[in-house]
Write a protein that holds these residues in place. Structure first.
Motif, PDB file in Angstrom:
ATOM      1  N   VAL A  34       0.843  -1.201   0.000  1.00  0.00           N
ATOM      2  CA  VAL A  34       0.000   0.000   0.000  1.00  0.00           C
ATOM      3  C   VAL A  34       0.878   1.251   0.000  1.00  0.00           C
ATOM      4  O   VAL A  34       0.615   2.228  -0.710  1.00  0.00           O
ATOM      5  N   CYS A  35       1.953   1.214   0.781  1.00  0.00           N
ATOM      6  CA  CYS A  35       2.891   2.337   0.831  1.00  0.00           C
ATOM      7  C   CYS A  35       3.493   2.578  -0.564  1.00  0.00           C
ATOM      8  O   CYS A  35       3.569   3.710  -1.043  1.00  0.00           O
ATOM      9  N   GLN A  36       3.884   1.491  -1.215  1.00  0.00           N
ATOM     10  CA  GLN A  36       4.458   1.600  -2.563  1.00  0.00           C
ATOM     11  C   GLN A  36       3.427   2.156  -3.546  1.00  0.00           C
ATOM     12  O   GLN A  36       3.756   2.984  -4.402  1.00  0.00           O
ATOM     13  N   ALA A  37       2.188   1.714  -3.403  1.00  0.00           N
ATOM     14  CA  ALA A  37       1.121   2.201  -4.289  1.00  0.00           C
ATOM     15  C   ALA A  37       0.942   3.707  -4.131  1.00  0.00           C
ATOM     16  O   ALA A  37       0.752   4.430  -5.124  1.00  0.00           O
ATOM     17  N   LEU A  38       1.007   4.198  -2.885  1.00  0.00           N
ATOM     18  CA  LEU A  38       0.896   5.649  -2.656  1.00  0.00           C
ATOM     19  C   LEU A  38       2.083   6.370  -3.305  1.00  0.00           C
ATOM     20  O   LEU A  38       1.906   7.408  -3.959  1.00  0.00           O
ATOM     21  N   PHE A  47       5.971   7.515   4.999  1.00  0.00           N
ATOM     22  CA  PHE A  47       7.182   6.747   5.264  1.00  0.00           C
ATOM     23  C   PHE A  47       6.905   5.251   5.360  1.00  0.00           C
ATOM     24  O   PHE A  47       7.536   4.437   4.734  1.00  0.00           O
ATOM     25  N   THR A  48       5.939   4.923   6.190  1.00  0.00           N
ATOM     26  CA  THR A  48       5.704   3.512   6.520  1.00  0.00           C
ATOM     27  C   THR A  48       4.207   3.308   6.725  1.00  0.00           C
ATOM     28  O   THR A  48       3.531   4.175   7.282  1.00  0.00           O
ATOM     29  N   ILE A  49       3.709   2.165   6.291  1.00  0.00           N
ATOM     30  CA  ILE A  49       2.331   1.780   6.602  1.00  0.00           C
ATOM     31  C   ILE A  49       2.339   0.371   7.165  1.00  0.00           C
ATOM     32  O   ILE A  49       3.011  -0.512   6.628  1.00  0.00           O
ATOM     33  N   ARG A  50       1.615   0.189   8.262  1.00  0.00           N
ATOM     34  CA  ARG A  50       1.473  -1.137   8.874  1.00  0.00           C
ATOM     35  C   ARG A  50      -0.020  -1.454   8.904  1.00  0.00           C
ATOM     36  O   ARG A  50      -0.830  -0.617   9.311  1.00  0.00           O
ATOM     37  N   ILE A  51      -0.373  -2.644   8.481  1.00  0.00           N
ATOM     38  CA  ILE A  51      -1.787  -3.008   8.421  1.00  0.00           C
ATOM     39  C   ILE A  51      -2.064  -4.219   9.301  1.00  0.00           C
ATOM     40  O   ILE A  51      -1.454  -5.274   9.142  1.00  0.00           O
TER      41      ILE A  51
ATOM     42  N   ASP B  74      -9.920   7.652   0.537  1.00  0.00           N
ATOM     43  CA  ASP B  74     -10.907   7.670  -0.539  1.00  0.00           C
ATOM     44  C   ASP B  74     -10.364   6.995  -1.794  1.00  0.00           C
ATOM     45  O   ASP B  74     -11.099   6.346  -2.537  1.00  0.00           O
ATOM     46  N   ARG B  75      -9.054   7.171  -2.014  1.00  0.00           N
ATOM     47  CA  ARG B  75      -8.479   6.685  -3.268  1.00  0.00           C
ATOM     48  C   ARG B  75      -8.058   5.233  -3.224  1.00  0.00           C
ATOM     49  O   ARG B  75      -8.177   4.509  -4.199  1.00  0.00           O
ATOM     50  N   ILE B  76      -7.462   4.830  -2.095  1.00  0.00           N
ATOM     51  CA  ILE B  76      -6.779   3.546  -2.143  1.00  0.00           C
ATOM     52  C   ILE B  76      -6.931   2.703  -0.869  1.00  0.00           C
ATOM     53  O   ILE B  76      -6.920   1.479  -0.931  1.00  0.00           O
ATOM     54  N   LEU B  77      -7.090   3.347   0.287  1.00  0.00           N
ATOM     55  CA  LEU B  77      -7.048   2.566   1.537  1.00  0.00           C
ATOM     56  C   LEU B  77      -8.370   1.866   1.842  1.00  0.00           C
ATOM     57  O   LEU B  77      -8.393   0.839   2.510  1.00  0.00           O
ATOM     58  N   ALA B  78      -9.469   2.436   1.384  1.00  0.00           N
ATOM     59  CA  ALA B  78     -10.766   1.813   1.625  1.00  0.00           C
ATOM     60  C   ALA B  78     -11.546   1.755   0.316  1.00  0.00           C
ATOM     61  O   ALA B  78     -11.394   2.621  -0.538  1.00  0.00           O
ATOM     62  N   ASN B  79     -12.345   0.729   0.176  1.00  0.00           N
ATOM     63  CA  ASN B  79     -13.225   0.620  -0.988  1.00  0.00           C
ATOM     64  C   ASN B  79     -14.614   1.106  -0.559  1.00  0.00           C
ATOM     65  O   ASN B  79     -15.320   0.396   0.163  1.00  0.00           O
ATOM     66  N   PRO B  80     -15.000   2.317  -0.981  1.00  0.00           N
ATOM     67  CA  PRO B  80     -16.234   2.914  -0.456  1.00  0.00           C
ATOM     68  C   PRO B  80     -17.498   2.113  -0.772  1.00  0.00           C
ATOM     69  O   PRO B  80     -18.514   2.288  -0.105  1.00  0.00           O
TER      70      PRO B  80
END
Lengths: 100, 100
Positions: A34-38, A47-51, B74-80
């Motif tokens: 997800v971080c790379q996609a952003l 910088f970093t995303i943790r899910i 809105d764009r990528i982290l959640a699918n509305p």
């Protein structure tokens, strides 16, 4: 046997919210993706995303709710090798989420 | 150009915590599977389990952090269509999680 009381008890419902996070130092491929996609979208100031997971459990209210949920976390809801969990809240609720 | 100030700013770090839940009425196969697994283990006093995501985002501190994160949600982290999100917290942190 007091049927009224029984029926009342059976309607009493609790929601437990558990947060399950990947342990620090353990790779999180989903967060990295997800971080790379952003970054690919030009959003470079992340910088970093943790899910991790938020698990909402609906169960009949009882005295030992937390104890039960901890047991389930240890057994099946979290993998202690790579995850840790936190019981974020235990609250009475009126009804379960609408099922499909 | 004040390098000291710049360097100070570049070290200032914020953690944003986002909760992403599957909308009510939308099927949650992962939650159903975990609920079924508990039933199979003989734990019958669980009615429903819903599983969403907790997303922790580490980014440089700025005025428009919340605005940026909402855009990313809105764009990528959640699918509305099937999920909704909630920004649970925005807090300054000392350091990012240790990377592997």
């Amino acid at each position: 046997m007091d049927m009224t009381q029984n029926s009342e008890a059976s309607r009493s419902l609790t929601k437990v919210t558990v947060l399950v996070r990947i342990r620090e130092g353990i790779l999180d491929p989903q967060g990295q993706a997800v971080c790379q996609a952003l970054h690919d979208m030009g959003e470079n100031d992340v910088f970093t995303i943790r899910i991790g997971k938020i698990i909402e459990i609906f169960l009949p209210s009882s005295e030992d709710t937390e104890e039960k949920v901890r047991l389930w976390c240890d057994r099946i809801l979290a993998n202690p090798l790579v995850e840790n969990y936190e019981i974020q809240g235990i609250e009475p609720v009126r009804q379960q989420p609408m099922s499909v």
